[in-house]
Design a protein around this motif. Sequence first.
Motif, PDB file in Angstrom:
ATOM      1  N   UNK A  76      -3.463 -13.262 -10.234  1.00 38.31           N
ATOM      2  CA  UNK A  76      -4.332 -12.744  -9.179  1.00 38.31           C
ATOM      3  C   UNK A  76      -4.005 -13.394  -7.840  1.00 38.31           C
ATOM      4  N   UNK A  77      -3.700 -14.687  -7.856  1.00 40.34           N
ATOM      5  CA  UNK A  77      -3.327 -15.374  -6.611  1.00 40.34           C
ATOM      6  C   UNK A  77      -2.059 -14.764  -6.021  1.00 40.34           C
ATOM      7  N   UNK A  78      -1.088 -14.461  -6.876  1.00 45.40           N
ATOM      8  CA  UNK A  78       0.147 -13.835  -6.411  1.00 45.40           C
ATOM      9  C   UNK A  78      -0.134 -12.426  -5.905  1.00 45.40           C
ATOM     10  N   UNK A  79      -0.995 -11.682  -6.604  1.00 43.31           N
ATOM     11  CA  UNK A  79      -1.347 -10.336  -6.153  1.00 43.31           C
ATOM     12  C   UNK A  79      -1.952 -10.386  -4.752  1.00 43.31           C
ATOM     13  N   UNK A  80      -2.815 -11.362  -4.490  1.00 40.01           N
ATOM     14  CA  UNK A  80      -3.421 -11.511  -3.168  1.00 40.01           C
ATOM     15  C   UNK A  80      -2.369 -11.886  -2.122  1.00 40.01           C
ATOM     16  N   UNK A  81      -1.542 -12.867  -2.444  1.00 41.74           N
ATOM     17  CA  UNK A  81      -0.557 -13.370  -1.479  1.00 41.74           C
ATOM     18  C   UNK A  81       0.521 -12.350  -1.148  1.00 41.74           C
ATOM     19  N   UNK A  82       0.798 -11.447  -2.088  1.00 40.09           N
ATOM     20  CA  UNK A  82       1.911 -10.504  -1.919  1.00 40.09           C
ATOM     21  C   UNK A  82       1.463  -9.087  -1.581  1.00 40.09           C
ATOM     22  N   UNK A  83       0.199  -8.910  -1.239  1.00 42.64           N
ATOM     23  CA  UNK A  83      -0.343  -7.568  -1.013  1.00 42.64           C
ATOM     24  C   UNK A  83      -0.117  -6.711  -2.256  1.00 42.64           C
ATOM     25  N   UNK A  84      -0.341  -7.324  -3.390  1.00 36.44           N
ATOM     26  CA  UNK A  84      -0.219  -6.701  -4.709  1.00 36.44           C
ATOM     27  C   UNK A  84       1.166  -6.102  -4.954  1.00 36.44           C
ATOM     28  N   UNK A  85       2.181  -6.875  -4.612  1.00 36.03           N
ATOM     29  CA  UNK A  85       3.559  -6.471  -4.915  1.00 36.03           C
ATOM     30  C   UNK A  85       3.758  -6.288  -6.414  1.00 36.03           C
TER      31      UNK A  85
END
Length: 457
Positions: A76-85
């Motif tokens: 979820x942290x990566x989804x937030x940081x990457x604009x859900x890449x």
Amino acid sequence: MPQSDQGATVAIIGTGIAGIATAYYLATRHGITDIVLVDAGQPMAFTSAQSGENYRNWWPHPTMVTFTNRSIDLMEAIAKDSDNQINMTRRGYALATRETEIEALLKQLAEDLGPAGGEQLRVHDTAAAPGYQHPTSPAWERAPAGVDILSSQDLIASAFPSFGHEIRRVIHIRRAGDISGQQLGTYMLDRIRALGGRRLTGMVEAIERTRDFTLIIRGERGVQRLRAERVINAAGPFADRIATMLDVELPIHNVFQQKIAFDDREKAIPRDMPFSIDLDRQEIDWSEEERALLQEDAEVARLAQEMPGAVHCRPDGGDRGTWLRLGWAFNSKQDQARWDPPLVDSFPEVVLRGAARLNPSLKRYYGALPRGMHHYGGWYTMTEENWPLIGKMGPKGAFMNVALSGFGTMAACASGELCAAWVAEAALPSYARAFSLDRYQDKALMQVLSRSSRGLL
């Protein structure tokens, strides 16, 4: 002649999602960036390329629930940081059964979810069910947590219109969904490269042990030598071979499991259906003539008998896509991993007919799967209890992140974080010992695991 030695602080053998995630957390969390990722092929091109790309916090033990919850937090942290890449969605897992008496299953589920597990279960026994959120939206930020138990057939028909009318109960696990494993790997690799990590393409043929480790690697440019202070075994189905190079025997084995994907041109399955699992055992829907022919052939006779549950189906490609994925991990034969997948020609029709019991609309494809159907498979590298092995491996400076059978994508972040913490000698989470080789000295834990389901899908 071997080329001159190259050097690195850490060499990671394997560029599947486990190896990549380990490198990612070493670099981003601990500042260890002098990393070389070694693999015979391209990143995410072997076992990780065959991933179902699903995630769930539903497991048959609180330790695995804690572990996968942590991995979902990190995704979820990566989804937030990457604009859900990574294309994270959360419609849940729908576990369907024709049984009405499921109290034992719910009791076990509550225990597995931890001390407050019972508080996370919500029972819906009317069609109205005002407290139930239908899985119409893929947005993970707005999805509920916990578990919904649907016991009204009218509610089941409304929420899951493709399910057969004989389904009596649906257990809807809400912290579950799917992601793009390839995009997760790409995101991590981009960060690793930006911080100075690099790749080396070639097959590890031997590991010499002196003060450091020297990997003997054969690639297109001949034989190369790579010196490293620390080495990490993330070689997936070939992890046992890497371990033996360091005189370590790991309690792991490989089982090949298959899936199919195809264009749902008949629109048999609603695009908003969650990953759906038929919990019940079944006899596959063969004609009498087909069943008789199967029984005459010893190699396939088992397909005419009662089969295990857990055949599953889900839409693939998002709400605007048109493809489906079907899987059924019923194979239990242990085998030596090899590069060419041992696909069985009969599997597509077998899994289709198995999945059609829960979703009868799939019967439209009997004997008529689309020509572009993709039949694929991957190795489930696993321990007997189906828990991963992460941590120290034999000689000082050697580590592992292996045995992520069937859950590599969903557990990648937590397993990479944990392995990186071992390598960096940082603080370890509560589940660290349970996922290391030390667990085999814990007789009480191993006794519990011997009686537990393996959570295999």
